[in-house]
Design a protein around this motif. Structure first.
Motif, PDB file in Angstrom:
ATOM      1  N   ASN A  25      31.044  38.392  38.590  1.00  0.00           N
ATOM      2  CA  ASN A  25      30.808  40.023  38.524  1.00  0.00           C
ATOM      3  C   ASN A  25      31.110  40.687  39.849  1.00  0.00           C
ATOM      4  O   ASN A  25      31.363  41.897  39.883  1.00  0.00           O
ATOM      5  N   LYS A  26      31.144  39.957  41.022  1.00  0.00           N
ATOM      6  CA  LYS A  26      31.632  40.523  42.209  1.00  0.00           C
ATOM      7  C   LYS A  26      32.695  39.628  42.696  1.00  0.00           C
ATOM      8  O   LYS A  26      32.436  38.439  42.683  1.00  0.00           O
ATOM      9  N   ALA A  27      33.753  40.298  43.297  1.00  0.00           N
ATOM     10  CA  ALA A  27      34.674  39.672  43.659  1.00  0.00           C
ATOM     11  C   ALA A  27      34.617  38.589  44.993  1.00  0.00           C
ATOM     12  O   ALA A  27      35.009  37.599  45.196  1.00  0.00           O
TER      13      ALA A  27
ATOM     14  N   CYS B 278      42.530  29.933  44.150  1.00  0.00           N
ATOM     15  CA  CYS B 278      43.116  31.306  44.519  1.00  0.00           C
ATOM     16  C   CYS B 278      42.054  32.308  43.886  1.00  0.00           C
ATOM     17  O   CYS B 278      41.447  32.049  43.179  1.00  0.00           O
ATOM     18  N   VAL B 279      42.146  33.529  44.569  1.00  0.00           N
ATOM     19  CA  VAL B 279      41.363  34.626  44.048  1.00  0.00           C
ATOM     20  C   VAL B 279      42.528  35.727  43.924  1.00  0.00           C
ATOM     21  O   VAL B 279      43.267  36.158  44.768  1.00  0.00           O
ATOM     22  N   ILE B 280      42.705  36.510  42.705  1.00  0.00           N
ATOM     23  CA  ILE B 280      43.441  37.799  42.428  1.00  0.00           C
ATOM     24  C   ILE B 280      42.539  38.696  42.519  1.00  0.00           C
ATOM     25  O   ILE B 280      41.570  39.130  41.538  1.00  0.00           O
ATOM     26  N   VAL B 281      42.803  39.806  43.431  1.00  0.00           N
ATOM     27  CA  VAL B 281      41.673  40.958  43.675  1.00  0.00           C
ATOM     28  C   VAL B 281      42.850  42.047  44.664  1.00  0.00           C
ATOM     29  O   VAL B 281      43.705  41.638  45.281  1.00  0.00           O
TER      30      VAL B 281
ATOM     31  N   GLN C 275      37.393  39.050  39.527  1.00  0.00           N
ATOM     32  CA  GLN C 275      35.924  40.002  39.029  1.00  0.00           C
ATOM     33  C   GLN C 275      36.479  40.419  37.814  1.00  0.00           C
ATOM     34  O   GLN C 275      37.632  40.650  37.287  1.00  0.00           O
ATOM     35  N   LEU C 276      35.432  39.951  36.908  1.00  0.00           N
ATOM     36  CA  LEU C 276      35.298  40.381  35.600  1.00  0.00           C
ATOM     37  C   LEU C 276      35.645  41.696  35.174  1.00  0.00           C
ATOM     38  O   LEU C 276      35.366  42.749  35.515  1.00  0.00           O
ATOM     39  N   GLY C 277      36.748  41.605  34.207  1.00  0.00           N
ATOM     40  CA  GLY C 277      37.010  42.935  33.463  1.00  0.00           C
ATOM     41  C   GLY C 277      38.281  43.790  34.346  1.00  0.00           C
ATOM     42  O   GLY C 277      38.389  44.884  34.184  1.00  0.00           O
ATOM     43  N   THR C 278      38.886  43.143  35.405  1.00  0.00           N
ATOM     44  CA  THR C 278      39.570  43.901  36.436  1.00  0.00           C
ATOM     45  C   THR C 278      40.961  43.345  36.131  1.00  0.00           C
ATOM     46  O   THR C 278      41.370  42.553  35.582  1.00  0.00           O
ATOM     47  N   THR C 279      41.728  44.335  36.619  1.00  0.00           N
ATOM     48  CA  THR C 279      43.316  44.189  36.372  1.00  0.00           C
ATOM     49  C   THR C 279      43.893  42.722  37.001  1.00  0.00           C
ATOM     50  O   THR C 279      44.488  42.099  36.345  1.00  0.00           O
ATOM     51  N   GLY C 280      42.980  42.201  37.974  1.00  0.00           N
ATOM     52  CA  GLY C 280      43.217  40.879  38.440  1.00  0.00           C
ATOM     53  C   GLY C 280      42.870  39.932  37.463  1.00  0.00           C
ATOM     54  O   GLY C 280      43.659  38.675  37.403  1.00  0.00           O
ATOM     55  N   ASP C 281      41.760  40.246  36.609  1.00  0.00           N
ATOM     56  CA  ASP C 281      41.279  39.148  35.747  1.00  0.00           C
ATOM     57  C   ASP C 281      42.350  39.361  34.605  1.00  0.00           C
ATOM     58  O   ASP C 281      42.864  38.134  34.153  1.00  0.00           O
TER      59      ASP C 281
ATOM     60  N   VAL D  99      46.778  37.763  46.317  1.00  0.00           N
ATOM     61  CA  VAL D  99      46.328  36.630  45.888  1.00  0.00           C
ATOM     62  C   VAL D  99      45.701  36.074  47.292  1.00  0.00           C
ATOM     63  O   VAL D  99      46.267  35.771  48.174  1.00  0.00           O
ATOM     64  N   ILE D 100      44.452  35.674  47.457  1.00  0.00           N
ATOM     65  CA  ILE D 100      43.735  35.146  48.288  1.00  0.00           C
ATOM     66  C   ILE D 100      43.690  33.605  48.297  1.00  0.00           C
ATOM     67  O   ILE D 100      43.492  33.202  47.266  1.00  0.00           O
TER      68      ILE D 100
END
Ligand code: GLN
Length: 281
Positions: free
Chosen positions: A192-194, A208-211, A171-177, A149-150
């Motif tokens: 489309n891009k993290a 926050c950003v989940i990546v 990012q769209l369609g990722t496990t973070g999503d 988690v950023i």
């Protein structure tokens, strides 16, 4: 939206259309499935890559899909073409198999639906999930990962509870999503891009950003004054496994790729690539 439609067309409608359109051509149903962008009228467009019955292994060149926005696994190299761990790994696998390798940069979210038509193989730090396993076959896992988690350095976010009712960039369609969408009250912004999600975090548009951990650390390293990446275990996130995705049922290809992967691990190439690209030389 287009992608979702394409997915439905190739995955579900393709099958039902063909069954509905007649018993006459039942034998070759899979090979006449509609191409990703084809309208229902032109449902007989042939697939661009291997036929339904053959293996991608029959070809001289394997077409590889990736999303070059996921450092250090894949990113745009100095000449603009995809570079990184996954690209070097798939090149080494191609060499073992005696195949040429052609890498296409695509949106992450369109990779799975493109396997078996636009591309033969996807390598993109892709996590094995049950949903994806319904559509593609995976190689043996080659890397263990976890989401991070950023947050901005002044953020109060520190536990799973703190993520509730937050604006989360992914990012769209990722496990973070998928994780973000399951959080109670979350307002998820999909990019489309993290890295664009990270920029919106800096701009205050998301909380926050989940990546995935490795790209998270790369992104944070560019903004050490403002950002920090928190361990997924702090939020109860489970570990994930990256694997190479291939057409469902192409066992010959899966076995060959697994054998190549095994040899690259045994001969030290794999560890060398990890050291050079991921853990630092
Ligand atoms: N590991 C994540 C997934 O498979 C993200 C992959 C990526 O963004 N390239 O969904």
């Amino acid at each position: 939206m287009k992608k979702l439609l394409a997915l439905v067309l190739t995955g579900v409608l393709g099958v039902s259309l063909l069954t509905a359109c007649g018993s006459s051509s039942s034998a070759s149903s899979a090979s006449s499935a509609p191409a990703e962008t084809a309208s229902t009228e032109s449902a007989s467009a042939p697939a661009e890559t291997e036929s339904a019955s053959g293996s991608a292994l029959d070809k001289d060149t394997l077409v590889i899909g990736t999303n070059a926005a996921f450092p250090p696994f894949e990113y745009a190299g100095d000449d603009g073409t995809p570079a990184g761990f996954d690209i070097e790994l798939i090149n080494a696998i191609g060499e073992k198999l005696g195949k040429k390798v052609e890498v296409k940069d695509m949106e992450f979210d369109s990779l799975v639906a493109s396997i078996g038509n636009k591309i033969d193989i996807a390598i993109a730090g892709m996590t094995v999930t049950e949903e994806r396993q319904k559509m593609v076959d995976f190689s043996d896992p080659y890397y263990e990962a976890v989401q991070n988690v950023i947050v901005t350095k002044d953020s109060a976010i520190a536990s799973a509870d703190d993520l509730k009712n937050k604006k989360i960039g992914v990012q769209l369609g990722t496990t973070g999503d998928f994780i973000a969408s399951d959080i109670e009250g979350s307002e998820v912004s999909q990019y489309n891009k993290a890295v664009d999600a990270v920029n919106d975090l800096i701009n205050g548009r998301v909380d926050c950003v989940i990546v995935d951990a490795n790209p998270a650390q790369e992104f944070v390293s560019q903004h050490t004054e403002e950002l920090t990446a928190l361990e997924g275990s702090q939020f109860g996130f489970e570990t994930e496994n990256y694997a190479i995705a291939m057409p469902k049922g192409d066992t010959a290809l899966v076995e060959a790729v697994n054998q190549a992967l095994k040899e690259l691990k045994e001969d030290g190439t794999f560890d060398k690539l990890v050291a050079e690209n991921i853990t630092g030389e």
